[in-house]
Design a protein around this motif. Structure first.
Motif, PDB file in Angstrom:
ATOM      1  N   PRO A 168      50.270  15.475  28.559  1.00 31.55           N
ATOM      2  CA  PRO A 168      49.617  15.174  29.842  1.00 31.55           C
ATOM      3  C   PRO A 168      48.534  16.215  30.143  1.00 31.55           C
ATOM      4  O   PRO A 168      48.547  17.307  29.572  1.00 31.55           O
ATOM      5  N   PRO A 169      47.633  15.891  31.080  1.00 31.99           N
ATOM      6  CA  PRO A 169      46.534  16.818  31.386  1.00 31.99           C
ATOM      7  C   PRO A 169      47.003  18.218  31.775  1.00 31.99           C
ATOM      8  O   PRO A 169      46.407  19.205  31.359  1.00 31.99           O
ATOM      9  N   GLU A 170      48.086  18.309  32.580  1.00 30.53           N
ATOM     10  CA  GLU A 170      48.479  19.658  33.038  1.00 30.53           C
ATOM     11  C   GLU A 170      48.933  20.523  31.866  1.00 30.53           C
ATOM     12  O   GLU A 170      48.880  21.749  31.929  1.00 30.53           O
ATOM     13  N   ALA A 171      49.381  19.886  30.782  1.00 29.56           N
ATOM     14  CA  ALA A 171      49.811  20.667  29.610  1.00 29.56           C
ATOM     15  C   ALA A 171      48.610  21.107  28.780  1.00 29.56           C
ATOM     16  O   ALA A 171      48.484  22.287  28.438  1.00 29.56           O
ATOM     17  N   PHE A 172      47.683  20.162  28.497  1.00 26.00           N
ATOM     18  CA  PHE A 172      46.562  20.606  27.649  1.00 26.00           C
ATOM     19  C   PHE A 172      45.504  21.400  28.411  1.00 26.00           C
ATOM     20  O   PHE A 172      44.781  22.175  27.829  1.00 26.00           O
ATOM     21  N   LYS A 195      58.690  16.821  32.775  1.00 25.24           N
ATOM     22  CA  LYS A 195      57.741  15.722  32.978  1.00 25.24           C
ATOM     23  C   LYS A 195      56.648  15.702  31.892  1.00 25.24           C
ATOM     24  O   LYS A 195      55.954  14.704  31.737  1.00 25.24           O
ATOM     25  N   THR A 196      56.518  16.810  31.174  1.00 30.32           N
ATOM     26  CA  THR A 196      55.637  16.813  29.996  1.00 30.32           C
ATOM     27  C   THR A 196      56.258  15.915  28.929  1.00 30.32           C
ATOM     28  O   THR A 196      55.585  15.122  28.272  1.00 30.32           O
ATOM     29  N   ASP A 197      57.577  16.072  28.761  1.00 32.99           N
ATOM     30  CA  ASP A 197      58.292  15.242  27.785  1.00 32.99           C
ATOM     31  C   ASP A 197      58.277  13.769  28.212  1.00 32.99           C
ATOM     32  O   ASP A 197      58.255  12.876  27.373  1.00 32.99           O
ATOM     33  N   VAL A 198      58.294  13.528  29.532  1.00 34.06           N
ATOM     34  CA  VAL A 198      58.251  12.138  30.023  1.00 34.06           C
ATOM     35  C   VAL A 198      56.940  11.486  29.573  1.00 34.06           C
ATOM     36  O   VAL A 198      56.928  10.351  29.085  1.00 34.06           O
ATOM     37  N   TRP A 199      55.855  12.208  29.705  1.00 35.85           N
ATOM     38  CA  TRP A 199      54.552  11.677  29.248  1.00 35.85           C
ATOM     39  C   TRP A 199      54.637  11.351  27.742  1.00 35.85           C
ATOM     40  O   TRP A 199      54.265  10.270  27.291  1.00 35.85           O
ATOM     41  N   GLY A 200      55.146  12.307  26.969  1.00 40.64           N
ATOM     42  CA  GLY A 200      55.272  12.101  25.518  1.00 40.64           C
ATOM     43  C   GLY A 200      56.138  10.893  25.209  1.00 40.64           C
ATOM     44  O   GLY A 200      55.840  10.112  24.287  1.00 40.64           O
ATOM     45  N   MET A 260      45.591  22.813  18.378  1.00 40.42           N
ATOM     46  CA  MET A 260      46.805  23.389  17.820  1.00 40.42           C
ATOM     47  C   MET A 260      48.030  22.737  18.417  1.00 40.42           C
ATOM     48  O   MET A 260      49.150  23.122  18.149  1.00 40.42           O
ATOM     49  N   VAL A 261      47.828  21.820  19.305  1.00 35.69           N
ATOM     50  CA  VAL A 261      48.931  21.140  19.979  1.00 35.69           C
ATOM     51  C   VAL A 261      48.716  19.629  19.879  1.00 35.69           C
ATOM     52  O   VAL A 261      47.583  19.178  19.703  1.00 35.69           O
ATOM     53  N   PRO A 262      49.783  18.861  19.992  1.00 38.86           N
ATOM     54  CA  PRO A 262      49.633  17.408  19.845  1.00 38.86           C
ATOM     55  C   PRO A 262      49.046  16.769  21.101  1.00 38.86           C
ATOM     56  O   PRO A 262      49.738  16.151  21.898  1.00 38.86           O
ATOM     57  N   VAL A 263      47.750  16.938  21.264  1.00 37.00           N
ATOM     58  CA  VAL A 263      47.038  16.538  22.479  1.00 37.00           C
ATOM     59  C   VAL A 263      47.307  15.082  22.875  1.00 37.00           C
ATOM     60  O   VAL A 263      47.486  14.774  24.052  1.00 37.00           O
TER      61      VAL A 263
END
Ligand code: ADP
Length: 354
Positions: free
Chosen positions: A241-245, A253-258, A234-237
């Motif tokens: 990053p791993p900590e988000a999924f 830093k999630t956005d940095v990964w993206g 349901m999310v753009p895996v």
């Protein structure tokens, strides 16, 4: 309309409602035609800052569809009486279908409220919403160049006809997106869905500016709970990053990964990340330290920057300020202006026999 207005107020009070979508938002982009023929007069956006957020419906003329999103259609239209201008302002109108759930309505309003707080040259400008008994419109600055992913894909070429973009142009687009992200970072705003499909271009021509759009995910504060409950994508895996999924932890830093994935998308001219891998396979691969390969036409410096964005520990990833500076430096330090992309490779690669 009282029902819709009351929805608006309840949403304003409750920005963080738990949400669940019944469709797979990993691939919401039934991307529309994107570009609109160039008819937009030049507007000074700073002069129309005073637009009221609720726009009377009779000021809006809907012209034609320019895109399809996960929840509704996007139209090209005209907005009358903007900043006392005679000429109507060309705008993009995101429409919510008349038959939609209260949940979708709430989310639609939350996106509007969030967008109305943001003002930056690299964030798509929000103009207001229009509400009537049967429909909801969200009015946005018209981005005539369509989305970044489609644009870079269109830059692919067959045979030896030079592409219309150079590496310099690609870096320009990345710098634009990085600046938009830097603004979000400064304002402690987490987008959660930084991806090339969610960046739009002001035009396709050489003066193109990339801006961040689609704040649809931003509101879904508890979305990963839903994801974990169902184990469904349901999310753009592939952009996470791993900590988000794994843990549902979202920070800048999630956005940095993206953003690192956006760099990869741009330099592969719009390839889908982790080709051939399912979302589950990607989660396992990334958690074990696997990362995307260097795109052919991307310099080692640019790849190193991508790689830093994909560091396992969030604190080891650069912030957007550093990313913007680094990209500007990369652009300055190489004479890339004449470099044309040919068959997905830069002319520098093309001319060198290795
Ligand atoms: P959703 O949030 O429902 O997924 P999007 O915001 O992604 O919808 O919009 C879908 C498509 O509509 C985009 O890919 C783009 O082609 C078009 N679009 C969206 N916003 C604009 C805009 N401001 N200007 C021009 N086209 C737009």
């Amino acid at each position: 309309n009282s029902t819709l207005s009351s929805t608006l107020f309840s949403v304003r009070k409750n920005d963080c409602t738990d949400t669940c979508y019944d469709n797979d938002t990993v691939t919401p982009f039934l991307s529309g035609s994107g570009g609109v023929s160039s008819i937009s007069p030049l507007y000074d956006w700073s002069q129309i800052n005073d637009i009221i957020h609720i726009i009377p419906r009779n000021k809006i003329t809907v012209k034609r569809m320019i895109g399809k999103g996960a929840f509704g259609e996007v139209y090209y239209g005209l907005l009358a009486d903007v900043a006392r201008q005679q000429t109507p302002l060309p705008v993009a109108i995101k429409m919510l279908p008349s038959l939609c759930s209260e949940q979708s309505k709430s989310e639609f309003f939350v996106e509007a409220v969030l967008l109305s707080k943001l003002r930056h040259p690299n964030i798509v400008k929000f103009l207001g919403i229009s509400v009537d008994e049967n429909s909801l419109y969200l009015l946005l600055e018209l981005m005539e160049g369509g989305d970044l992913k489609s644009f870079v894909r269109e830059c692919r070429i067959n045979g030896e006809v030079p592409s219309k973009v150079s590496i310099y142009d690609l870096l320009n687009l990345c710098i634009d997106v990085a600046k938009g992200c830097e603004y979000l970072e400064q304002n402690r705003f987490i987008h959660r869905d930084i991806a090339a499909r969610n960046c739009l271009l002001s035009e396709k021509g050489p003066n193109r500016v990339a801006k961040i759009a689609d704040f649809g995910m931003t509101k879904n504060v508890f979305r990963t709970n839903y994801y974990r409950k169902n184990g469904k994508a349901m999310v753009p895996v592939k952009w996470m990053p791993p900590e988000a999924f794994h843990d549902g932890v979202f920070t800048t830093k999630t956005d940095v990964w993206g953003f690192g994935i956006v760099l990869w998308e741009v330099f592969t001219l719009g390839r889908i990340p982790y080709p051939g891998k399912s979302n589950n396979e990607v989660m396992t691969f990334v958690a074990k330290g696997g990362r995307l390969d260097k795109p052919d036409q991307c310099s080692q410096e640019t790849y190193s920057l991508m790689f830093e964005c994909w560091m396992d520990k969030p604190e080891d990833r650069p912030n957007f300020r550093n990313i913007t500076e680094e990209l500007i430096q990369i652009q300055k330090s190489s004479d890339l202006s004449q470099e044309t992309i040919i068959n997905g490779k830069s002319s520098r690669d093309y001319n060198v026999t290795e």
